[in-house]
Design a protein around this motif. Structure first.
Motif, PDB file in Angstrom:
ATOM      1  N   UNK A  40       0.865  -1.177   0.000  1.00  0.00           N
ATOM      2  CA  UNK A  40       0.000   0.000   0.000  1.00  0.00           C
ATOM      3  C   UNK A  40       0.903   1.227   0.000  1.00  0.00           C
ATOM      4  N   UNK A  41       0.336   2.402  -0.210  1.00  0.00           N
ATOM      5  CA  UNK A  41       1.130   3.620  -0.353  1.00  0.00           C
ATOM      6  C   UNK A  41       0.808   4.626   0.762  1.00  0.00           C
ATOM      7  N   UNK A  42       1.844   5.344   1.173  1.00  0.00           N
ATOM      8  CA  UNK A  42       1.701   6.478   2.087  1.00  0.00           C
ATOM      9  C   UNK A  42       2.463   7.655   1.503  1.00  0.00           C
ATOM     10  N   UNK A  43       2.161   8.832   1.987  1.00  0.00           N
ATOM     11  CA  UNK A  43       2.906  10.014   1.551  1.00  0.00           C
ATOM     12  C   UNK A  43       3.082  10.969   2.722  1.00  0.00           C
ATOM     13  N   UNK A  44       4.101  11.793   2.621  1.00  0.00           N
ATOM     14  CA  UNK A  44       4.401  12.761   3.668  1.00  0.00           C
ATOM     15  C   UNK A  44       5.046  13.985   3.049  1.00  0.00           C
ATOM     16  N   UNK A  45       4.758  15.151   3.613  1.00  0.00           N
ATOM     17  CA  UNK A  45       5.291  16.414   3.095  1.00  0.00           C
ATOM     18  C   UNK A  45       6.536  16.830   3.873  1.00  0.00           C
ATOM     19  N   UNK A  81       6.800  13.108  -0.497  1.00  0.00           N
ATOM     20  CA  UNK A  81       7.524  11.848  -0.650  1.00  0.00           C
ATOM     21  C   UNK A  81       6.500  10.719  -0.647  1.00  0.00           C
ATOM     22  N   UNK A  82       6.441   9.964  -1.744  1.00  0.00           N
ATOM     23  CA  UNK A  82       5.518   8.835  -1.858  1.00  0.00           C
ATOM     24  C   UNK A  82       6.244   7.542  -1.487  1.00  0.00           C
ATOM     25  N   UNK A  98       4.631   9.436  12.580  1.00  0.00           N
ATOM     26  CA  UNK A  98       5.427  10.580  12.119  1.00  0.00           C
ATOM     27  C   UNK A  98       6.602  10.082  11.281  1.00  0.00           C
ATOM     28  N   UNK A  99       6.790  10.710  10.120  1.00  0.00           N
ATOM     29  CA  UNK A  99       7.903  10.351   9.229  1.00  0.00           C
ATOM     30  C   UNK A  99       9.058  11.325   9.440  1.00  0.00           C
ATOM     31  N   UNK A 100      10.263  10.777   9.423  1.00  0.00           N
ATOM     32  CA  UNK A 100      11.463  11.608   9.560  1.00  0.00           C
ATOM     33  C   UNK A 100      12.568  11.039   8.676  1.00  0.00           C
ATOM     34  N   UNK A 101      13.530  11.878   8.339  1.00  0.00           N
ATOM     35  CA  UNK A 101      14.627  11.471   7.456  1.00  0.00           C
ATOM     36  C   UNK A 101      15.916  11.408   8.253  1.00  0.00           C
ATOM     37  N   UNK A 125      -4.812   4.316   5.991  1.00  0.00           N
ATOM     38  CA  UNK A 125      -5.365   3.732   4.770  1.00  0.00           C
ATOM     39  C   UNK A 125      -4.403   3.957   3.610  1.00  0.00           C
ATOM     40  N   UNK A 126      -4.694   3.291   2.516  1.00  0.00           N
ATOM     41  CA  UNK A 126      -3.868   3.434   1.316  1.00  0.00           C
ATOM     42  C   UNK A 126      -3.867   4.890   0.841  1.00  0.00           C
ATOM     43  N   UNK A 127      -2.652   5.409   0.564  1.00  0.00           N
ATOM     44  CA  UNK A 127      -2.432   6.779   0.076  1.00  0.00           C
ATOM     45  C   UNK A 127      -2.755   7.857   1.114  1.00  0.00           C
ATOM     46  N   UNK A 128      -2.761   7.475   2.411  1.00  0.00           N
ATOM     47  CA  UNK A 128      -2.937   8.462   3.487  1.00  0.00           C
ATOM     48  C   UNK A 128      -1.709   9.360   3.599  1.00  0.00           C
ATOM     49  N   UNK A 129      -1.952  10.552   4.148  1.00  0.00           N
ATOM     50  CA  UNK A 129      -0.853  11.501   4.406  1.00  0.00           C
ATOM     51  C   UNK A 129      -0.514  11.453   5.890  1.00  0.00           C
ATOM     52  N   UNK A 130       0.765  11.210   6.213  1.00  0.00           N
ATOM     53  CA  UNK A 130       1.189  11.215   7.624  1.00  0.00           C
ATOM     54  C   UNK A 130       2.080  12.427   7.885  1.00  0.00           C
TER      55      UNK A 130
END
Length: 283
Positions: A40-45, A81-82, A98-101, A125-130
Motif C-alpha cells: 500500500x502507499x503512504x505520503x508525507x510532506x 515523498x511517496x 510521524x515520518x522523519x529522514x 489507509x492506502x495513500x494516506x498523508x502522515x
C-alpha cells in the motif's frame, strides 16, 4: 560433428546459467522494491528531503518495510515523498505516525523512518498523508560542533588563567601547596579550631546539665528570683554602709581620691591633645 555438438552443449549451458542469474537478480530487485508482494502507499510532506532519493529504504521500528517510490515538488518550499509499504505492516501504522529522514550510519544512505503513533488507534489507509518532522541537516550538526569547540576554547582559556593564578607564589592556594610553613600554620589553626569546638561542646553540655548552677540560673525561676533578691539586698547593704558614720569617712576619702585621679587624667588628655594640635599645625 562431435565437436559441433560439444559446442552447442556448452552454449546451451551458458544460456541457461545466464537466464538463472538474470531471474535471481530480477527476484532480489523485485523483492527489494516490493514488486512481488502486496503493498500500500503512504505520503508525507517535507520542506527539505536532505538528499533522500527514490529507492531509499523506509523503516518502521528499525525494520525495512518499504521503499521511497518517488519525490515530487508541490511548491517552491515543499515536496511530497511517496512511499511503498508492505501490506502486512499496515495494521501497525496509526494515523498519528510521524515520518522523519535520517542516515543509515554516519555517512550511509538516507533512510525515511516512520515512528509509531501513541494516541490514535486508527490504522492508516492506502495513500494516506502522515505527519513529518524536520530532517537534521549537516549544517546544524556542524554549527553544534563549532559551538562546542568555541565553548571548549573558552573553558581552556579560563583553565589556563586559573592554573596561572594557582601557580602564583603570592596566592593562598599556591602557598598551601608549596609553602610548608603556611601549610603547617593552617593545619595548626584548623586543629585549634577543632579543639575549641570540642571544648565548647563540653561547655554547652555542662551548661545544659540540670545540676549545674548556670543551667539553674537559666531554667530555674526560683533560683533566679533568689539571686535577684540577694543582689538587691547586697546593694542596699553597701548604700547603708556608705551612710554609716563609722565608714562614712572612708567612703568620702575614696570618693575624693577617685575625683582627683579623674581630674588628673582629664588634664593629661587635654595636654596631649594640645601637643598633637601643635604638631599638626607645624606639618
Amino acid at each position: 560433428m562431435a565437436q559441433n555438438s560439444n559446442y552447442k552443449w556448452k552454449l546451451g549451458m551458458f544460456v541457461i546459467l545466464g537466464l538463472i542469474l538474470f531471474m535471481i537478480t530480477i527476484y532480489f530487485i523485485g523483492n527489494n522494491k516490493n514488486l512481488f508482494r502486496s503493498t500500500f502507499q503512504l505520503k508525507s510532506h517535507f520542506k527539505n528531503v536532505s538528499g533522500l532519493k527514490e529507492g531509499n529504504n523506509v523503516r518502521f521500528s528499525g525494520i525495512n518495510v518499504g521503499t521511497v517510490k518517488d519525490i515530487e515538488f508541490i511548491s517552491d518550499s515543499a515536496v511530497v515523498v511517496n512511499l511503498i509499504i508492505k501490506q502486512e505492516v499496515q495494521k501497525y501504522i496509526k494515523t498519528d505516525a510521524i515520518a522523519s529522514i535520517g542516515s543509515d550510519g554516519l555517512m550511509g544512505d538516507k533512510v525515511l523512518t516512520i515512528s509509531p503513533g501513541t494516541a490514535s488507534n486508527t490504522v492508516v489507509k492506502d495513500k494516506d498523508l502522515i505527519k513529518s518532522t524536520k530532517a537534521v541537516e549537516i549544517e546544524d550538526i556542524m554549527k553544534s560542533v563549532k559551538l562546542s569547540a568555541d565553548n571548549a576554547a573558552i573553558i581552556t582559556s579560563q583553565l589556563a588563567i586559573f592554573t596561572n593564578k594557582m601557580n602564583n607564589s603570592k596566592g593562598v592556594l599556591s602557598k598551601l601547596m608549596t609553602d610548608a610553613t603556611f601549610a603547617n600554620s593552617l593545619t595548626k589553626t584548623l586543629s585549634n579550631l577543632e579543639s575549641s569546638t570540642d571544648e565548647f561542646a563540653v561547655f554547652t553540655k555542662k551548661m545544659n546539665n540540670k545540676k549545674g548552677v548556670l543551667s539553674k540560673l537559666v531554667t530555674d525561676e526560683k533560683l533566679g528570683n533568689s539571686v535577684d533578691s540577694t543582689l538587691i539586698e547586697l546593694n542596699e547593704t553597701v548604700k547603708a554602709a556608705q551612710n554609716n558614720f563609722l565608714l562614712k569617712g572612708y567612703f568620702n576619702k575614696k570618693k575624693k581620691a577617685d575625683a582627683k585621679k579623674k581630674k588628673a587624667e582629664d588634664k593629661k588628655n587635654k595636654e596631649e591633645a594640645k601637643k598633637k594640635l601643635v604638631l599638626d599645625k607645624e606639618k
